[in-house]
Design an enzyme around this catalytic site. Structure first.
Site, PDB file in Angstrom:
ATOM      1  N   ALA A  97       9.202  10.046  -1.055  1.00  0.00           N
ATOM      2  CA  ALA A  97       9.531   9.077  -2.103  1.00  0.00           C
ATOM      3  C   ALA A  97       8.708   7.794  -2.029  1.00  0.00           C
ATOM      4  O   ALA A  97       9.050   6.812  -2.674  1.00  0.00           O
ATOM      5  CB  ALA A  97      11.032   8.735  -2.095  1.00  0.00           C
ATOM      6  N   GLY A 108       1.980   5.735  -2.312  1.00  0.00           N
ATOM      7  CA  GLY A 108       1.436   7.039  -1.894  1.00  0.00           C
ATOM      8  C   GLY A 108       1.392   8.080  -2.984  1.00  0.00           C
ATOM      9  O   GLY A 108       0.351   8.685  -3.252  1.00  0.00           O
ATOM     10  N   GLU A 109       2.527   8.329  -3.622  1.00  0.00           N
ATOM     11  CA  GLU A 109       2.591   9.418  -4.598  1.00  0.00           C
ATOM     12  C   GLU A 109       1.967   9.060  -5.933  1.00  0.00           C
ATOM     13  O   GLU A 109       1.427   9.904  -6.629  1.00  0.00           O
ATOM     14  CB  GLU A 109       4.050   9.772  -4.876  1.00  0.00           C
TER      15      GLU A 109
END
Lengths: 296, 160, 789
Positions: C536, C745-746
């Site tokens: 997440a 990050g994602e």
């Protein structure tokens, strides 16, 4: 369902000291021995469980297998254990057969090319083999050592189907020969992969052209197609058009269409038959046009 | 199944190892010799994580039989540094931020070392070509390519 | 214990190490090949190896399993089947047995496990296990799966244990249905000057970490279990495996070294539980299970497929008036994790737009495909893929430039998002501007050859950490005699650089140089403080808060001690560069020794102080539930990270090949703790995004993955990377983030697919139903559109 194993299945590694020994062993164990040089196909297929040989026979240590030699009268001789990187980097190959260097360089990755060989590429007889086309357009042949001694196998007619060739039990290919290229010849290999480098060919087009006073067009072209038929395909009708009609853009397009007509590709995970046929047309056109531009 | 006694030089030291016919060089390095810097990412010659130098040439060690290493000179990632002096490639992978998860890095470094050994001043496309057999999922390769370029620039300072 | 609501930047000044691109603390060890990954641990000659027998059928009843021949094979130590695993496992919805029991639901479903002296023997044993299956019809499309003709894949859905924010529909294949009803979309269509309505699909893809999954389990006579593995979720594994086996969590110790690439595939529990169950049958001996690359492709989590229906409309000024989006998630055989992707896809289902009238239905559907799990972006790349193409189309219809259209409609701080939450301050408008400028928006560049066409495309995104409302973090700080610092934490280094960022934060909050800080590794549930999961993009924010709190706790203890020794007010003291200093007296004292041994009592005999031990933890407490019918609630999520990407492509008209020539990315991560590492995330995500846009799809044929290898599942290589990249950092601080930081990050791969699709449209005027935009797909689409002959 693909059930690849973590490692290679059991087999015995055999390293014969002479060609005679190799041929005798392979003939004696025709059902359960397989020859290997780089192993880049053999190991993968064994790990996947497709091949289950009891013996793997390593012939790359045998005499003469590792040299490349060019003779200005006879042409090029590539030992069966010469790897793809050596071909791609060889000064003599680059000088006289740049098409072959180009095709060798297009194979997989540097690491695999350190192991993969042209002889192996030919003997595996994959319709997708990148260097087979070069071998064919140059009119290449193989030196084969069998139980009855040495013989020559022309590449023309060598391929019988996917993975099937004229080779018999006991046969060891020791070298690939390419005759001298026609004077002033130029060649091109176009490989279409799914990404930029390293893929298997969705299709591949090899074209070689040169001035030829004996043809009506004044030129001759040799073309070989990869991944569009059970064997590497020579679209003879296309070659004929380019030999017979004065070459123009329209004639090149006509030849490319003939190449497309000759192709009988299949649908597989890498591409559809429909796309492959269209790409044969487009890339044959590109390859021939580029060669034509260089030899006019 | 037959076993073979082989003599091989790994990172400068000579070893005698008994290996079964079907053992790959990768398995020998990792499982027999505990040289676990060389990674197993696919066992099919496709990802490059197991790349080592075999007589100076980059190969996928999963695609070489251990028995074939008889008499060979092997260099793994553990052998790139000399006397705790890192290879310039290692230094630059660190300083350029080319390392993320790090799993592809040993193979990547070996491929890059092989490239600089045969071509000390590679062009951008030479670098991309030489490393295209080393898959990385983290970095997008951007800093890896940059680190190799920088290492080439510093090439003259590198140990032989 | 430090309080929850914390702001790291007391006094306002940001320490130098925050925002400094220090060298990663793990890079050197990784570059010399010394880092130990899970498969590198040595277990000695007692180690056994496991292999798994898997269902060859996408859907079948298991009538009988005969293991007698396999058991008799020399070298085989144990064989286990579903008989050993009556319990259920799952993160949000417990719908999975560790080994399947009466029914197999995908090709690859584990049916039996073997422990043997080596992998070869285990493999041979698998061939000797006889299983009688009764094949059943399958579900291979989620829209079919919700229809009346679909076979029911989980007849017991109504009995499964489920969290209170997921809503399964027993008697159907729907394991969650998330809805938003806001305003009145049905009425709004009449006011729209332009409406776009379109269906898009997104195929399943694989995470492709270069390190395959590996786990080693040992079960001792006292039923204490040790599990070593490559894991993003050691604590979740402890919890879920304990629950599935009916054990106390205290019985399970998970030891997790750094991960060789995660991207979500090593989150939650997948193959690790198999190793644990097999180990029970050979108590006392460690058992190693490592997946082949081929197994990796179809037996570990995959990114879910999506079928999406979009309808959106705007007025004549280009203001979005309504959106009606329906998402059918092809979630696979078990949706224990996928139900929450469905939820996230639902509450973020409008994309980052300010829309008054919204209807979103996000539906999680069981199919006989590989198990859907979290993957970088958690549903966002999938839904933005079509949504951002529809937005482009709508902009074109109404005659507004796509960049301008996005500026007009993008969500801004203070806006109310579709779930009713007020958006916190964000830098999305600036992100759009930056990428548009970088890519040269509005300027056409010349193709490199006559048979090529160029185009530019833009897309934007938002994403919130998708997690339970109360996902927590904790950290501990200890010091050595020489004053150096060890941070113990439970979040995982999966390549993103979290250990480095945590060390920076600890150094900053404590007042020591960065290179004094080490992180206690490997993460070990027995010794490391609790962390929910490394997923997440939540660690920089959540674990960061815990680490800062721990460092401040330690700092306070040190200051109190020094204050007592110097008879000063601790508020006049500080720790700078590893020394306690007094601003009043200019006295200074190094941390060394005092942090362990205390100090001599200034008032006479004896000592004052004690070993310093900093504790910190963090948990968001403010996330509220959402109404099951309307999706409305005050605060659906902790925050959103937003951003945009723009690309320029060149399309080869002879082959259909698309090349991304240059790309720009801009994201608002609140505060870049380590700017170069942030940019590295942007680069890696972009290339992964390009790879999914151009090359990647799991090719499924009646439930069988037909390309489970690198030969036929191509990912981007060095040769596929654009030659020009821009990575832009936008910083609009997060109120409860350490120094304002949020995750990044994602997000970096979320808008890539639609940016590429929009660029292809700009170049040649075609849209395709689904990625990857392979040369074949593009060429045939151009052919069918009459663009090429």
């Amino acid at each position: 369902m693909l059930t690849a194993h973590p490692g290679l299945p059991e087999f015995d590694y055999i390293k014969p000291k002479t060609l005679a020994e190799a041929s005798a062993f392979l003939a004696e164990h025709s059902k359960d021995a397989r020859i290997f040089v780089g192993g880049t196909d053999v190991f993968v297929r064994m790990r996947d469980g497709f091949w289950k040989e009891k013996y793997l026979v390593d012939v790359k240590g045998l005499e003469g297998m590792k040299s490349v030699s060019f003779d200005p009268r006879a042409g090029l001789t590539i030992g069966a254990a010469v790897n793809m990187n050596q071909i791609a980097e060889s000064a003599e190959v680059k000088a006289h057969y740049p098409l072959l260097a180009e095709a060798a360089h297009s194979v997989a990755s540097f690491q695999l090319r350190s192991r993969a060989t042209i002889a192996g590429n030919i003997c595996n007889a994959s319709p997708a083999g990148d260097t087979i086309g070069a071998g064919m357009v140059f009119g290449g042949s193989l030196s084969v050592h069998g139980v009855g001694g040495f013989r020559r196998e022309p590449l023309d007619g060598f391929f019988l189907g996917p993975g099937r060739t004229q080779l018999q039990a006991g046969d060891v290919v020791t070298a690939v020969h390419l005759p001298l290229p026609p004077k002033g010849a130029a060649g091109k290999y176009i490989k279409l992969g799914r990404n930029n480098i390293g893929d298997l060919a969705i299709i591949g087009v090899t074209a070689l052209g040169w001035r030829d006073g004996e043809t009506p067009s004044g030129y001759r072209f040799r073309i070989a197609l990869a991944s569009v038929a059970p064997v590497p395909l020579v679209p003879v009708a296309a070659e004929k058009i380019l030999a017979e009609k004065p070459i123009t853009d329209a004639v090149i397009a006509e030849a490319a269409n003939a190449a497309m007509e000759a192709a009988t590709p299949i649908d597989d995970v890498r591409g559809s038959a429909r796309y492959r046929k269209l790409m044969v047309r487009n890339l044959t056109k590109q390859a021939v046009a580029e060669v034509w531009g260089r030899i006019q | 199944m037959a076993y073979h006694r082989i003599t091989t030089t790994i990172n400068g030291a000579t070893d005698v190892v008994d290996v079964p016919s079907n053992m790959t060089l990768l398995q020998m390095l990792r499982d027999k010799l505990a040289l676990t810097g060389t990674k197993n990412g696919c066992a099919a010659g496709e990802c490059g994580a197991c790349t080592v130098l075999f007589n100076g040439e980059a190969v996928n060690s999963c695609m070489v039989l251990a028995v074939e290493a008889d008499g060979a000179d092997i260099v793994t990632v553990e052998g790139l540094a000399h006397d705790s002096q890192l290879d310039p490639l290692q230094e630059l992978f660190v300083s350029e931020g080319a390392v993320q998860c790090g799993f592809c890095i040993p193979g990547m470094l070996i491929s890059a070392r092989a490239l600089l050994d045969r071509r000390p001043n590679p062009a951008d496309h030479d670098i991309r070509d030489a490393l295209s057999g080393n898959l990385c999922r983290c970095t997008g390769y951007v800093r890896i390519i940059k680190a190799v370029k920088e290492a080439a620039k510093r090439g003259h300072a590198e140990p032989a | 214990m430090a309080d929850n609501k914390q702001s790291a930047n007391d006094g306002g000044r940001i320490p130098d190490v925050i925002g400094e691109s220090v060298i990663r603390l793990d890079a050197r060890e990784k570059a010399i090949g010394a880092t130990q990954f899970a498969d590198d641990f040595q277990f000695g000659p007692g180690l056994l190896y496991a292999r798994i027998l898997r269902s060859p059928h996408p859907h079948a009843l298991i009538k009988k399993i005969d293991v007698s021949k396999a058991k008799a094979l020399p070298g085989v130590k144990a064989i286990v089947t579903g008989d050993e695993t009556p319990g259920f496992i799952g993160l949000y919805l417990q719908d999975r047995h560790i080994f399947c029991r009466d029914r197999a639901r995908y090709v690859g479903d584990p049916v039996a496990g073997v422990a043997a002296v080596d992998e070869e023997t285990a493999e041979k044993a698998l061939e000797l296990i006889e299983v009688e299956y009764e094949p059943l019809p399958g579900v291979f499309d989620p829209e079919f799966g919700v229809g009346p003709d679909a076979p029911l894949l989980h007849p017991d859905l109504g009995q499964y244990e489920v969290v209170n924010f997921v809503f399964p529909k027993p008697g159907t294949n729907i394991s969650n249905h998330f809805k938003i009803r806001r305003g009145d979309a049905d009425l709004a269509w009449a006011q729209c000057a332009a409406i776009v309505e379109k269906k898009y699909r997104v195929p399943h893809i694989q995470h492709v970490p270069i390190e395959p999954h590996v786990a080693v389990a040992k079960w001792d006579e006292g039923d204490n279990i040790t599990l070593w593995g490559s894991s993003q979720s050691p604590f979740a594994q402890r919890n879920l495996i304990a629950k599935a086996l009916g054990l106390s969590q205290s019985k399970i110790q998970v030891i997790a070294p750094v991960v060789g690439g995660g991207f979500g595939s090593k989150a939650g529990v997948s193959m690790e539980a198999l190793a644990v169950v097999i180990a029970k049958a050979v108590k006392g001996r460690p058992v190693k299970l490592r997946l082949t690359r081929e197994e990796e492709f179809f037996t570990t989590f995959v990114r879910q497929g999506l079928v999406a229906h979009f309808k959106m409309g705007c007025d004549k000024e280009g203001r979005l008036l309504a959106m009606e989006n329906t998402y059918y998630w092809d979630a696979g055989a078990y949706t224990e994790y996928g139900v929450n992707m469905t939820r996230a896809g639902g509450y973020s289902g409008t994309g980052p737009y300010d829309v008054p009238n919204v209807k979103v239905d996000s539906i999680c559907v069981y199919t006989n495909h590989p198990v859907g799990g979290p993957m970088r972006g958690f549903g966002m790349p999938e839904l933005h893929s079509g949504l951002e193409q529809c937005v482009d189309d709508l902009a074109h219809h109404i005659g507004i430039d796509p960049v301008e259209f996005r500026q007009l409609n993008c969500i801004r701080g203070g806006d109310t998002v579709a779930t009713g939450m007020t958006m916190h301050p964000i830098g999305l408008p600036e992100c759009i501007d930056r990428v548009a400028k970088d890519i040269g928006w509005g300027k056409k560049s010349q193709p490199s050859a006559p048979n090529k066409r160029r185009g530019k495309g833009i897309a934007m995104m938002w994403k919130a950490p998708a997690m339970p409302p109360n996902a927590g973090s904790s950290a501990q700080i200890t010091l050595s005699e020489d004053g150096t610092v060890t941070v113990a934490l439970g979040g995982q280094e999966i390549g993103q650089g979290t250990f480095t960022v945590m060390a920076q934060m600890a150094a900053a909050a404590l007042g020591v140089p960065y290179d004094w800080v080490k992180v206690a590794t490997p993460v070990d549930t027995k010794y490391s403080p609790y962390e929910w999961q490394t997923v997440a993009s939540r660690l920089t924010w959540s674990m960061g808060n815990a680490v800062v709190a721990a460092a401040k706790d330690a700092r306070q203890q040190i200051l109190d001690l020094a204050a007592e020794a110097w008879d000063e007010d601790p508020d006049n003291l500080d720790i700078v560069n590893g020394n306690v200093i007094s601003y009043k007296t200019e006295e200074s004292m190094p941390l060394k020794n005092m942090v362990i041994y205390g100090l001599p009592n200034p008032k006479g005999d004896g000592w004052i102080g004690k070993p310093v031990l900093g504790r910190g933890s963090f948990m968001p407490t403010y996330v509220t539930g959402l109404d099951a019918e309307t999706g409305q609630g005050p605060r659906a999520v902790v925050h959103y990270t937003t951003g945009a990407q723009a690309v320029e492509v060149e399309v080869d008209m002879d082959t259909g090949r698309v090349e991304v020539l240059r790309a720009a990315a801009a994201f608002d991560m609140g505060k870049a703790i380590n700017p170069e590492m942030v940019k590295a995330q942007m680069e890696g995500g972009l290339v992964q995004g390009i790879s999914t846009a151009l090359f990647e799809a799991l090719k499924l044929k009646n439930g069988v993955v037909t390309n489970p290898s690198f030969v036929d599942y191509r990912i981007a290589t060095t040769a596929d990377v654009p030659h020009e990249l821009f990575s832009e950092i936008v910083e609009v601080p997060q109120d409860d983030g350490p120094w304002g930081a949020r995750g990044i990050g994602e997000h970096s791969m979320v808008p890539t697919i639609p940016a590429v699709a929009n660029a292809i449209f700009d170049a040649v005027g075609i849209r395709m139903e689904s990625p990857p935009y392979s040369s074949e797909k593009v060429y045939l689409a151009m052919m069918d559109a009459g663009i090429v002959k």
